[in-house]
Scaffold this motif. Structure first.
Motif, PDB file in Angstrom:
ATOM      1  N   SER A 152       5.256  -8.331  -5.218  1.00 50.50           N
ATOM      2  CA  SER A 152       6.165  -7.403  -5.873  1.00 50.50           C
ATOM      3  C   SER A 152       7.372  -7.081  -4.999  1.00 50.50           C
ATOM      4  O   SER A 152       7.285  -7.058  -3.771  1.00 50.50           O
ATOM      5  CB  SER A 152       5.444  -6.100  -6.235  1.00 50.50           C
ATOM      6  N   THR A 153       8.505  -6.834  -5.668  1.00 49.38           N
ATOM      7  CA  THR A 153       9.701  -6.307  -5.023  1.00 49.38           C
ATOM      8  C   THR A 153      10.065  -4.999  -5.702  1.00 49.38           C
ATOM      9  O   THR A 153       9.719  -4.769  -6.871  1.00 49.38           O
ATOM     10  CB  THR A 153      10.870  -7.299  -5.117  1.00 49.38           C
ATOM     11  N   ILE A 167      15.619   1.892  -0.673  1.00 43.78           N
ATOM     12  CA  ILE A 167      14.245   1.396  -0.699  1.00 43.78           C
ATOM     13  C   ILE A 167      14.228  -0.045  -0.220  1.00 43.78           C
ATOM     14  O   ILE A 167      15.058  -0.869  -0.641  1.00 43.78           O
ATOM     15  CB  ILE A 167      13.623   1.518  -2.109  1.00 43.78           C
ATOM     16  N   ASN A 168      13.324  -0.323   0.687  1.00 47.62           N
ATOM     17  CA  ASN A 168      13.136  -1.689   1.172  1.00 47.62           C
ATOM     18  C   ASN A 168      12.476  -2.502   0.064  1.00 47.62           C
ATOM     19  O   ASN A 168      11.364  -2.193  -0.364  1.00 47.62           O
ATOM     20  CB  ASN A 168      12.266  -1.689   2.433  1.00 47.62           C
ATOM     21  N   SER A 169      13.170  -3.512  -0.419  1.00 48.65           N
ATOM     22  CA  SER A 169      12.684  -4.254  -1.580  1.00 48.65           C
ATOM     23  C   SER A 169      11.373  -4.975  -1.312  1.00 48.65           C
ATOM     24  O   SER A 169      10.607  -5.235  -2.247  1.00 48.65           O
ATOM     25  CB  SER A 169      13.745  -5.268  -2.036  1.00 48.65           C
ATOM     26  N   GLU A 170      11.081  -5.294  -0.049  1.00 43.73           N
ATOM     27  CA  GLU A 170       9.871  -6.035   0.275  1.00 43.73           C
ATOM     28  C   GLU A 170       8.685  -5.112   0.566  1.00 43.73           C
ATOM     29  O   GLU A 170       7.572  -5.343   0.089  1.00 43.73           O
ATOM     30  CB  GLU A 170      10.127  -6.947   1.479  1.00 43.73           C
ATOM     31  N   THR A 171       8.934  -4.050   1.344  1.00 44.17           N
ATOM     32  CA  THR A 171       7.827  -3.195   1.788  1.00 44.17           C
ATOM     33  C   THR A 171       7.637  -1.957   0.927  1.00 44.17           C
ATOM     34  O   THR A 171       6.573  -1.334   0.963  1.00 44.17           O
ATOM     35  CB  THR A 171       8.051  -2.751   3.238  1.00 44.17           C
ATOM     36  N   GLY A 205      17.761   7.897   8.248  1.00 43.19           N
ATOM     37  CA  GLY A 205      16.904   6.748   8.541  1.00 43.19           C
ATOM     38  C   GLY A 205      15.434   7.082   8.573  1.00 43.19           C
ATOM     39  O   GLY A 205      14.610   6.205   8.854  1.00 43.19           O
ATOM     40  N   THR A 206      15.094   8.349   8.268  1.00 46.79           N
ATOM     41  CA  THR A 206      13.679   8.735   8.233  1.00 46.79           C
ATOM     42  C   THR A 206      12.968   8.052   7.061  1.00 46.79           C
ATOM     43  O   THR A 206      13.477   8.027   5.941  1.00 46.79           O
ATOM     44  CB  THR A 206      13.546  10.260   8.082  1.00 46.79           C
ATOM     45  N   THR A 207      11.805   7.475   7.327  1.00 51.38           N
ATOM     46  CA  THR A 207      11.002   6.890   6.252  1.00 51.38           C
ATOM     47  C   THR A 207      10.298   8.027   5.523  1.00 51.38           C
ATOM     48  O   THR A 207       9.397   8.670   6.051  1.00 51.38           O
ATOM     49  CB  THR A 207       9.970   5.895   6.802  1.00 51.38           C
ATOM     50  N   MET A 208      10.740   8.270   4.294  1.00 43.63           N
ATOM     51  CA  MET A 208      10.241   9.395   3.518  1.00 43.63           C
ATOM     52  C   MET A 208       8.876   9.097   2.897  1.00 43.63           C
ATOM     53  O   MET A 208       8.029   9.976   2.772  1.00 43.63           O
ATOM     54  CB  MET A 208      11.248   9.748   2.421  1.00 43.63           C
ATOM     55  N   HIS A 209       8.674   7.852   2.493  1.00 45.44           N
ATOM     56  CA  HIS A 209       7.423   7.479   1.816  1.00 45.44           C
ATOM     57  C   HIS A 209       7.347   5.960   1.746  1.00 45.44           C
ATOM     58  O   HIS A 209       8.374   5.271   1.744  1.00 45.44           O
ATOM     59  CB  HIS A 209       7.395   8.077   0.405  1.00 45.44           C
ATOM     60  N   ALA A 210       6.144   5.441   1.713  1.00 46.60           N
ATOM     61  CA  ALA A 210       5.926   4.000   1.544  1.00 46.60           C
ATOM     62  C   ALA A 210       5.249   3.778   0.194  1.00 46.60           C
ATOM     63  O   ALA A 210       4.085   4.130   0.019  1.00 46.60           O
ATOM     64  CB  ALA A 210       5.084   3.432   2.674  1.00 46.60           C
ATOM     65  N   LEU A 211       6.003   3.226  -0.738  1.00 48.17           N
ATOM     66  CA  LEU A 211       5.446   2.953  -2.063  1.00 48.17           C
ATOM     67  C   LEU A 211       4.514   1.746  -2.009  1.00 48.17           C
ATOM     68  O   LEU A 211       4.782   0.768  -1.312  1.00 48.17           O
ATOM     69  CB  LEU A 211       6.567   2.668  -3.066  1.00 48.17           C
ATOM     70  N   THR A 212       3.436   1.826  -2.745  1.00 45.77           N
ATOM     71  CA  THR A 212       2.535   0.688  -2.879  1.00 45.77           C
ATOM     72  C   THR A 212       2.201   0.486  -4.344  1.00 45.77           C
ATOM     73  O   THR A 212       2.119   1.447  -5.112  1.00 45.77           O
ATOM     74  CB  THR A 212       1.230   0.907  -2.092  1.00 45.77           C
ATOM     75  N   ARG A 228       1.077  -2.296 -10.764  1.00 44.84           N
ATOM     76  CA  ARG A 228       0.713  -0.935 -11.182  1.00 44.84           C
ATOM     77  C   ARG A 228       0.795   0.002  -9.985  1.00 44.84           C
ATOM     78  O   ARG A 228       0.280  -0.293  -8.917  1.00 44.84           O
ATOM     79  CB  ARG A 228      -0.714  -0.906 -11.744  1.00 44.84           C
ATOM     80  N   PHE A 229       1.464   1.135 -10.200  1.00 46.33           N
ATOM     81  CA  PHE A 229       1.468   2.183  -9.180  1.00 46.33           C
ATOM     82  C   PHE A 229       0.219   3.028  -9.351  1.00 46.33           C
ATOM     83  O   PHE A 229      -0.401   3.055 -10.415  1.00 46.33           O
ATOM     84  CB  PHE A 229       2.718   3.045  -9.306  1.00 46.33           C
TER      85      PHE A 229
END
Length: 339
Positions: free
Chosen positions: A181-182, A201-205, A162-169, A145-146
């Motif tokens: 989750s991936t 999007i980094n599938s792991e992080t 290459g700027t990290t725009m956001h980190a999804l959790t 769940r987001f």
């Protein structure tokens, strides 16, 4: 009584005559039971942990009650105490099955301490308690769940690639692989925008990284969806819509729209000597491709210094006279306007 319920004694009586004579008899002692033994509870075939999706009626353990006393002193009753999703079912006399009697949810309760009480029918009655620990194991019954259905990201234009725009959790209430989750991009909007060439999007992080430097004047916003999928069997997933807003930077000079001569100056204007103070001379118009305060323009006369004949409206760009003309004034006044 529990060791020997009766004793048999043979008795001989003999006199002292000559010859002596004797007689025999048999004495029977019967031991009367008293309620001096509490029931004993034994558990076998315990199934622990129990999956949280176990069906109601599934046997978890076998329970046997024994009492060494006799008669009513050895007759027992068995029950569960407390509120638990289990029940006892009598199979034969003092043999019971511990059954699942309600839905299990590991995310709510991961362990149950099932208290079994056995009581005999003696006077006074005796009882004993046995606690069975039943662990509830996880199954993949919760998707990731987001925190929200929509996520807004703000990125400055001209940010480096290459700027990290956001980190999804995301949050998954399950355990271990069921909660791992991936992340994947699943769609884009508008259709003409190739999201895969713009962000990754980094599938792991869950880190969303820019693949290009954005230009606010060309692209102000775009949208895409991300899917989070857990590693359970079968896997569960959920989506989130990501809105990306490009923030304007002051990277555009104002553009002056008024006509120019070949030398870059404003077309000449004639002013009559009778013109009063405030006489309208010309209007400078300019635009800026930026937005907000970056496009809020102001106009200034930068040359010649000390000029006291003309003024320009800071916000309007209108050039007007400050006073009447005099014979001492120059016939031509080149004005340089700074926007």
């Amino acid at each position: 009584y529990e060791e020997n319920q009766a004793y048999e004694i043979r008795v001989q009586a003999r006199d002292k005559g000559t010859p002596p004579r004797s007689a025999h008899c048999k004495v029977l002692f019967e031991v009367i039971d008293v309620n001096d033994n509490a029931p004993e509870i034994s558990v076998s075939s315990l199934m622990s942990p129990v999956k949280e999706d176990t069906e109601i009626g599934t046997a978890v353990a076998m329970v046997t009650i024994t009492d060494k006393d006799g008669g009513k002193n050895g007759q027992t009753n068995c029950k569960l105490t407390g509120s638990v999703p289990f029940k006892l079912k009598s199979n034969y006399k003092n043999y019971y099955s511990l059954l699942v009697d309600g839905p299990l949810d590991r995310e709510r309760v991961s362990q149950y301490n099932v208290s079994i009480t056995a009581t005999d029918e003696g006077t006074p009655s005796l009882s004993s308690i046995r606690i069975i620990t039943v662990q509830v194991s996880d199954v993949n019954d919760n998707p990731p769940r987001f925190l929200d259905y929509h996520i807004n990201i703000y990125v400055k234009e001209n940010s480096p690639v290459g700027t990290t725009m956001h980190a999804l959790t995301s949050l998954d209430l399950d355990l271990n692989e069921n909660a791992k989750s991936t992340y994947h991009l699943i769609s884009s909007s508008p259709k003409t925008t190739q999201i895969a060439s713009m962000v990754n999007i980094n599938s792991e992080t869950g880190d969303i990284v820019s693949l290009q430097s954005f230009n606010y004047e060309e692209l102000k916003t775009f949208q895409f969806k991300v899917q989070a999928t857990d590693s359970g069997v079968p896997p569960l997933s959920s989506n989130v819509t990501v809105n990306v807003f490009i923030l304007d930077e002051n990277d555009n000079n104002p553009t002056i729209l008024a006509p120019y001569s070949e030398h870059g100056s404003v077309n000449s204007e004639s002013i009559p000597y009778s013109a009063e103070a405030g006489y309208f001379v010309a209007k400078i118009r300019a635009v800026d491709a930026d937005s907000g305060y970056n496009a809020l323009l102001s106009y200034h006369l930068s040359e010649p210094k000390g000029n006291n004949l003309f003024r320009i409206g800071t916000s309007t760009g209108e050039i007007r006279t400050k006073r009447r003309m005099s014979d001492n004034d120059l016939k031509t006044h080149p004005l340089v306007v700074l926007v």
